[in-house]
Design a protein around this motif. Structure first.
Motif, PDB file in Angstrom:
ATOM      1  N   ARG A 139       0.860  -1.183   0.000  1.00 46.95           N
ATOM      2  CA  ARG A 139       0.000   0.000   0.000  1.00 46.95           C
ATOM      3  C   ARG A 139       0.897   1.233   0.000  1.00 46.95           C
ATOM      4  NH1 ARG A 139      -3.098  -3.552  -0.869  1.00 46.95           N
ATOM      5  NH2 ARG A 139      -4.880  -4.181   0.324  1.00 46.95           N
ATOM      6  N   SER A 140       0.511   2.223  -0.795  1.00 47.83           N
ATOM      7  CA  SER A 140       1.291   3.456  -0.849  1.00 47.83           C
ATOM      8  C   SER A 140       0.353   4.627  -1.117  1.00 47.83           C
ATOM      9  CB  SER A 140       2.325   3.358  -1.976  1.00 47.83           C
ATOM     10  OG  SER A 140       2.952   4.595  -2.174  1.00 47.83           O
ATOM     11  N   VAL A 157       0.997   8.737  -1.918  1.00 45.30           N
ATOM     12  CA  VAL A 157       1.980   9.800  -2.114  1.00 45.30           C
ATOM     13  C   VAL A 157       1.247  11.064  -2.542  1.00 45.30           C
ATOM     14  CG1 VAL A 157       3.965  10.529  -3.486  1.00 45.30           C
ATOM     15  CG2 VAL A 157       3.738   8.147  -2.805  1.00 45.30           C
ATOM     16  N   ASN A 188      -2.753   6.845  -4.885  1.00 48.30           N
ATOM     17  CA  ASN A 188      -2.865   5.765  -3.921  1.00 48.30           C
ATOM     18  C   ASN A 188      -2.689   4.475  -4.705  1.00 48.30           C
ATOM     19  OD1 ASN A 188      -4.466   3.557  -2.616  1.00 48.30           O
ATOM     20  ND2 ASN A 188      -4.609   5.085  -1.009  1.00 48.30           N
TER      21      ASN A 188
END
Length: 116
Positions: free
Chosen positions: A18-19, A21, A33
């Motif tokens: 999961r990220s 930024v 996302n």
């Protein structure tokens, strides 16, 4: 004594990423996302035989799913922001739970107030 052997747990993906930024410049912001779920290796065989489409779907996704959401925003005031959102930007069909297809691409506008 029994020895615990490594087995894949049913309905679990071995790898999840999961990220989120966001880049801000002045009153503007842009962000993304990312959600990655690797292939769900262990499910009950009944899902693939009783629910139409599960087996072919799983065979097309041996490497898992990457879902990307995008957003752009603008601060109207210090406490008020408007954003344009694209969820599932690639319009990818994905299945987190066997037999349950995730939602297609959606577009939205969000107005966010951050008052005290």
């Amino acid at each position: 004594p029994d020895i615990l052997l490594k087995e894949d747990l049913k309905y679990r993906t071995p790898h999840i990423f999961r990220s989120d930024v966001e880049i801000r410049r002045g009153r503007f912001s842009t962000g993304s996302n990312l959600r990655f779920n690797s292939f769900m290796t262990a499910i009950d065989a009944e899902f693939e035989t009783l629910i139409a489409g599960v087996a072919p779907f799983r065979s097309r996704r041996p490497n898992g799913d990457l879902i990307i959401d995008l957003r752009m925003g603008y601060d109207l005031r210090s406490d008020l922001n408007i954003s344009f959102l694209i969820r599932n930007a690639g319009n990818r069909d994905y299945m987190i739970v066997p037999g349950n297809i995730g939602p297609p691409r959606t577009w939205g506008i969000q107005l966010r107030y951050n008052g005290s």
